[in-house]
Write a protein that holds these residues in place. Structure first.
Motif, mmCIF file in Angstrom:
data_model
loop_
_atom_site.group_PDB
_atom_site.id
_atom_site.type_symbol
_atom_site.label_atom_id
_atom_site.label_comp_id
_atom_site.label_asym_id
_atom_site.label_seq_id
_atom_site.Cartn_x
_atom_site.Cartn_y
_atom_site.Cartn_z
ATOM 1 N N ALA A 1 -1.946 2.379 11.837
ATOM 2 C CA ALA A 1 -0.752 1.533 11.952
ATOM 3 C C ALA A 1 -0.413 0.880 10.626
ATOM 4 C CB ALA A 1 -0.969 0.462 13.020
ATOM 5 N N THR A 2 -1.434 0.439 9.882
ATOM 6 C CA THR A 2 -1.208 -0.227 8.592
ATOM 7 C C THR A 2 -0.710 0.745 7.543
ATOM 8 O OG1 THR A 2 -2.975 -1.792 9.128
ATOM 9 C CG2 THR A 2 -2.270 -1.690 6.841
ATOM 10 N N LEU A 3 -1.197 1.981 7.567
ATOM 11 C CA LEU A 3 -0.723 2.996 6.623
ATOM 12 C C LEU A 3 0.707 3.424 6.937
ATOM 13 C CD1 LEU A 3 -3.899 5.240 6.229
ATOM 14 C CD2 LEU A 3 -2.968 3.611 4.573
ATOM 15 N N SER A 4 1.167 3.110 8.137
ATOM 16 C CA SER A 4 2.565 3.361 8.493
ATOM 17 C C SER A 4 3.444 2.193 8.065
ATOM 18 C CB SER A 4 2.703 3.568 10.006
ATOM 19 O OG SER A 4 1.925 4.653 10.445
ATOM 20 N N ILE B 1 0.815 -1.217 0.000
ATOM 21 C CA ILE B 1 0.000 0.000 0.000
ATOM 22 C C ILE B 1 0.847 1.266 0.000
ATOM 23 C CG2 ILE B 1 -1.943 -1.154 1.115
ATOM 24 C CD1 ILE B 1 -1.132 0.193 3.710
ATOM 25 N N GLY B 2 2.167 1.130 -0.009
ATOM 26 C CA GLY B 2 3.042 2.292 -0.125
ATOM 27 C C GLY B 2 3.401 2.989 1.165
ATOM 28 N N ARG B 3 2.699 2.667 2.276
ATOM 29 C CA ARG B 3 2.985 3.247 3.594
ATOM 30 C C ARG B 3 2.962 4.777 3.582
ATOM 31 N NH1 ARG B 3 7.904 -1.020 5.139
ATOM 32 N NH2 ARG B 3 6.719 -2.870 4.541
ATOM 33 N N PRO B 4 1.869 5.377 3.105
ATOM 34 C CA PRO B 4 1.831 6.840 2.924
ATOM 35 C C PRO B 4 1.946 7.636 4.218
ATOM 36 C CG PRO B 4 -0.340 5.862 2.599
ATOM 37 C CD PRO B 4 0.625 4.727 2.669
ATOM 38 N N LEU B 5 1.433 7.108 5.320
ATOM 39 C CA LEU B 5 1.506 7.868 6.568
ATOM 40 C C LEU B 5 2.948 8.020 7.034
ATOM 41 C CD1 LEU B 5 -0.255 9.328 8.574
ATOM 42 C CD2 LEU B 5 -0.487 7.204 9.876
#
Length: 643
Positions: free
Chosen positions: A196-199, A69-73
């Motif tokens: 947490a998942t976006l991190s 997902i690219g880890r945007p956060l």
């Protein structure tokens, strides 16, 4: 009034002790902010230098390639460092450290809650929480997560996981018997799980960890603080856990799908998911050992030479039966001593995404950032248990913390000394091409000659017969040798590389040499290697079947063949290869080159066709779609404006 004053002073002393521990911990770890960047840092963070406004910031945030997902956060947290990479690595590492200190506070709160569940009260619970948070915060196993710049992803994800668990426990105790509480607690859990998942994708494991907490916290009616109707309480609990079980099953079924065929050796790694699983059973024991027994020279970023442990290996057999024995023992005593089962399951759940069958690299210490908390809690509980039998534990725990503190400080000092650490890691990891590359980069920054750098890679190649990357680095540096360099030795290196490329494991490093040689040759900087030598390397890459099965690598090979064909004056072959590269992987650099080629040739039909093809490749991921749209419109805008 006197009683209130006494309680106030008591709380103040507790707060001051906690702040003192945090200040000392910060001071011990602070030398680590003078560290440096490593391999993945450059790939992921170099685009920071292209960030100069809101639009380019969005492109950086939503075009990450570190995970699905690219880890945007996590990438968004790097925006404040834009424009200064790599000179501002110290600032990046300092912020990593500050987030870690926040996590230490969260671990203190979480441990305090766990202490209540264990029956600790007053000073005993406070000292239990202090011990857990200090040992976890100073544990050298967590050092790479803090002081490898890009691993802010692990630290930030850990922040949301710890905070999510604390909030979930609070909401469970507040609304345990309320049907409305199901919605409130699960909604909060989903919010923190998303953050947490976006991190980092492993942040999704907050949900399995929350389910574990649910069973541990509300094991019996004694833990229900607001329930009045036992039947209602149990029905609410059943509904809440049912929802959690569905979410947990979804996570692990999806992971199993990503794992692929368990018995098929993946060409990109050289081992199967089953091989990885057997290896991880051994590695998980190593993680536990090095969590508590510090070895300053052991914690580093260069474990790429770790060997696979097969199912018939003695180490695997021992580790398997040891884990089974631990689980069986914990299960037998789970009712009387639930903390043992809780801690072991916590450790395994937190490792269940990156340390099982998913085809990632075998070994990284930063995977322990959340997982290590489970076994630290068990360790401190055990010391407190011994304290009931012998007061010697009162001496043991402070002495042990001093040992951990000293080791962490020495580790921070070592990481801040770039040349010393690079040489030590190079010497201790003969099978790590990354360690050799890091050592050469540090020496180059300190003014070492090209001959010295070639010597480093030649030594690494001698120590590791199967290491092709070090041989490729030696050959790449041959472009810059002095006139007196032995040309025969250069040809030998070339022949060794060409011979090994077809059977080498696929990696981006395998493509680096031909790319560098093309750049050097185009700039007229490479007198030692000719265009015919580059052609041999290209042909060898095409013969690597496993490499050409990976779409991103195959696209890059054809892109290089396009550049090579242009240099060779074969425009027909150049067009064929660039279109093949685009067909395999519709990336913007390739799209831009094709658009430029057709626009300059005046072929408006092809330009329109390319725009249509690119529009059809718009990513499904809504986060990545934002950056995709910006880049797509930017490139098309250049040609619409005649630029």
């Amino acid at each position: 009034m006197a009683l209130l004053s006494s309680r106030y002073n008591h709380l103040l002393l507790k707060l001051l002790l906690l702040l003192l521990c945090l200040a000392v911990m910060y001071g011990l770890l602070y030398p680590g902010v003078y560290g440096r960047g490593y391999y993945d840092d450059y790939h992921n963070l170099s685009p920071l230098n292209s960030v100069h406004d809101f639009r380019t910031a969005l492109v950086f945030i939503f075009s990450g390639e570190a995970g699905p997902i690219g880890r945007p956060l996590s990438l968004a947290s790097f925006i404040i460092h834009a424009g200064g990479w790599v000179e501002n690595i110290g600032e990046i590492l300092h912020l990593n450290l500050l987030i870690h200190m926040l996590n230490v506070i969260l671990v203190f709160i979480f441990s305090n809650l766990i202490g209540s569940r264990l029956g600790f009260y007053g000073k005993r619970k406070y000292y239990f929480s202090i011990a857990v948070s200090v040992i976890w915060g100073l544990s050298p196993i967590n050092f790479p997560a803090i002081f490898i710049p890009i691993q802010r992803m692990a630290v930030l994800s850990g922040f949301f996981v710890f905070l999510g668990l604390i909030v979930y426990i609070y909401l469970l105790t507040r609304f345990e018997s309320s049907k409305k509480g199901i919605f409130v607690s699960l909604s909060a859990l989903m919010v923190f799980s998303l953050l947490a998942t976006l991190s980092k994708e492993s942040g999704a494991l907050l949900i399995p960890l929350a389910l574990l907490i649910d069973y541990f916290w509300f094991k019996d009616s004694k833990c229900s603080y607001h329930a009045t109707d036992k039947g209602v309480r149990y029905s609410v609990r059943f509904m809440r856990r049912s929802v959690l079980w569905v979410l947990v099953l979804f996570i692990y079924v999806y992971m199993a799908y990503l794992g692929g065929n368990w018995f098929e050796v993946a060409g990109i790694r050289g081992y199967s998911p089953l091989d990885r699983l057997t290896t991880q059973s051994v590695i998980l024991f190593e993680y536990v050992f090095y969590t508590f027994i510090p070895d300053v020279f052991y914690y580093h970023p260069f474990h790429d030479g770790y060997d696979v442990v097969l199912y018939n290996d003695f180490k695997f057999i021992v580790s398997l039966f040891s884990w089974l024995a631990l689980f069986c023992g914990a299960y037998v005593v789970r009712k009387k001593v639930p903390i043992i089962m809780f801690s072991i399951v916590f450790y395994f759940l937190a490792h269940s995404s990156e340390s099982t069958f998913l085809m990632l690299e075998l070994y990284f210490e930063h995977r322990n950032y959340i997982a290590s908390l489970g076994i630290v809690i068990l360790f401190v509980w055990f010391v407190f248990l011994i304290n009931n039998l012998s007061k010697l534990s009162l001496v043991f725990l402070p002495v042990y913390i001093l040992i951990i503190a000293f080791s962490s400080n020495q580790l921070a000092i070592l990481w801040s000394d770039h040349e010393t650490s690079a040489q030590i890691w190079f010497d201790l990891n003969p099978a790590s091409a990354r360690a050799a590359n890091n050592y050469a980069i540090v020496l180059q920054e300190n003014g070492a000659s090209v001959g010295s750098l070639i010597g480093i890679f030649d030594e690494a190649s001698f120590r590791c017969e199967s290491c092709i990357i070090t041989r490729m680095e030696s050959l790449s540096l041959s472009c810059y040798v002095n006139e007196g360099e032995d040309r025969g030795r250069i040809k030998v290196r070339l022949e060794e590389v060409v011979d090994k490329i077809p059977s080498a494991l696929p990696s981006s490093a395998l493509l680096k040499l031909p790319m560098n040689l093309l750049d050097s040759y185009s700039a007229g900087e490479c007198s030692a290697i000719g265009l015919d030598d580059v052609e041999k390397l290209m042909s060898a890459l095409m013969k690597n079947e496993e490499l050409m099965k990976v779409s991103g690598y195959a696209s890059s090979v054809h892109h290089m063949l396009y550049r090579f064909s242009k240099l060779n004056g074969d425009l027909f072959a150049a067009e064929k290869h660039i279109m093949k590269a685009f067909e395999i992987s519709k990336k913007f650099p390739i799209y831009s080159e094709i658009m430029n080629y057709y626009y300059k040739s005046g072929n408006d039909t092809k330009v329109a066709e390319m725009i249509s093809l690119m529009e059809n490749s718009r990513p499904f991921n809504p986060a990545k779609r934002i950056a995709w749209d910006i880049q797509f419109n930017q490139i098309n805008g250049l040609y619409e404006n005649g630029e």
